[in-house]
Motif scaffolding. Structure first.
Motif, PDB file in Angstrom:
ATOM      1  N   SER A   6       5.148   8.402   0.887  1.00 18.52           N
ATOM      2  CA  SER A   6       5.437   6.973   0.801  1.00 18.52           C
ATOM      3  C   SER A   6       6.014   6.527   2.133  1.00 18.52           C
ATOM      4  CB  SER A   6       6.416   6.685  -0.337  1.00 18.52           C
ATOM      5  OG  SER A   6       7.668   7.303  -0.077  1.00 18.52           O
ATOM      6  N   SER A  29       8.876   4.007   3.632  1.00 16.98           N
ATOM      7  CA  SER A  29      10.053   3.211   3.303  1.00 16.98           C
ATOM      8  C   SER A  29      10.119   1.976   4.188  1.00 16.98           C
ATOM      9  CB  SER A  29      11.317   4.053   3.485  1.00 16.98           C
ATOM     10  OG  SER A  29      11.505   4.352   4.866  1.00 16.98           O
ATOM     11  N   VAL A  61       2.861  -2.323   4.240  1.00 15.36           N
ATOM     12  CA  VAL A  61       2.729  -1.224   5.199  1.00 15.36           C
ATOM     13  C   VAL A  61       1.599  -1.569   6.164  1.00 15.36           C
ATOM     14  CG1 VAL A  61       2.274   1.240   5.485  1.00 15.36           C
ATOM     15  CG2 VAL A  61       3.555   0.419   3.484  1.00 15.36           C
ATOM     16  N   CYS A  82       5.287  -1.112   0.417  1.00 18.72           N
ATOM     17  CA  CYS A  82       6.296  -0.056   0.440  1.00 18.72           C
ATOM     18  C   CYS A  82       7.306  -0.288  -0.700  1.00 18.72           C
ATOM     19  CB  CYS A  82       6.990   0.037   1.798  1.00 18.72           C
ATOM     20  SG  CYS A  82       8.016  -1.337   2.279  1.00 18.72           S
ATOM     21  N   PRO A  83       7.764   0.780  -1.383  1.00 18.93           N
ATOM     22  CA  PRO A  83       7.580   2.196  -1.029  1.00 18.93           C
ATOM     23  C   PRO A  83       6.569   2.906  -1.937  1.00 18.93           C
ATOM     24  CG  PRO A  83       9.480   1.996  -2.461  1.00 18.93           C
ATOM     25  CD  PRO A  83       8.855   0.627  -2.382  1.00 18.93           C
TER      26      PRO A  83
END
Length: 262
Positions: free
Chosen positions: A161, A163, A198, A231-232
């Motif tokens: 993932s 963050s 992201v 995210c996440p």
């Protein structure tokens, strides 16, 4: 009116490459930059009055043209790798707009712009990159987003993932001021995302490193963003061992597709 050509020269600071390696959780490069690491160089730092509402250079500023639509995002790209870029040595990036087009999409008007970038070091061509940008209207609150494509089955190369710290670090390293990566209110209220987005190039960067590990030194790589990753969320980087790579979100949606050649 956008400039016809943009040229930026930069010394390829090894400390910046080491910082990206820490963000990606990989060993730091020694002298040759891994593929796509040139994204963290060649900053074009514009003053605040020349920025748009999204934190990027305002529409029509610098190289990218104003296509008459307020939202823009990196839709995909293609790269050819000719020779390694070495750290500690100046390199020059030359950028031009190669094509512009308006189209009608399922959710309204779209515009597509393709920029071509060439990175040279010591007078030799190292990387040729085509960057595809899509422009679109602001989302309508009463119009649901089209369903994303679903990812196929394959070999999982990596699961992780990203963050908010990872996203911040990548924004800082690429000097990317787009607010979808750090301004939650802007993400939800203006662009219609459920959370911080992201970076597509960050996903492409991870795919390129995995492709190099699987295939050896890359000669070409192309990618296309197909759905946002928030995210996440936990994401899987996948391959079919035939030069095809993709990113699968936690609900099975395909966030990015890619192909690579050694």
């Amino acid at each position: 009116m956008a400039d016809a050509t943009l040229q930026i020269t930069h010394t390829m600071d090894p400390a910046r490459a080491q910082a990206l390696a820490v963000t990606l959780e990989i060993p730091a490069p020694t002298q040759a930059l891994p593929p796509f690491f040139h994204q963290i160089y060649f900053w074009e730092a514009l003053p605040n009055p020349r920025l748009g509402r999204d934190g990027h250079p305002a529409l029509g500023e610098s190289l990218m043209p104003d296509m008459g639509l307020p939202r823009r995002m990196w839709a995909g790209g293609r790269l050819q790798f000719h020779r390694d870029i070495q750290t500690g040595i100046p390199a020059e990036k030359t950028s031009v707009i190669e094509s512009c087009a308006h189209k009608q999409g399922r959710t309204g008007p779209l515009a597509f712009v393709t920029a071509r970038h060439e990175v040279r070091q010591n007078g030799q061509l190292c990387v040729t990159e085509w960057q595809d940008i899509v422009y679109r209207e602001d989302p309508s609150p009463d119009q649901p987003a089209p369903p994303p494509p679903m990812a196929s089955e394959g070999e999982v190369l990596l699961e992780r993932s990203f963050s908010s710290t990872d996203v911040f670090r990548y924004s800082a390293l690429t000097f990317n001021g787009h607010r979808i990566h750090y301004d939650l209110d802007y993400c939800r209220d203006v662009e219609g995302y459920s959370g911080l987005v992201v970076h597509g190039p960050l996903l492409a960067q991870v795919l390129m490193l995995l492709a190099k590990e699987a295939l050896g030194e890359l000669s070409e790589f192309s990618f296309r963003a197909t759905a946002p990753l928030i995210c996440p969320e936990v994401v899987q980087f996948m391959t079919d061992s035939q030069g095809n790579f993709w990113v699968r979100g936690p609900d099975g949606r395909q966030c990015m597709s890619a192909s690579a050649k050694a």
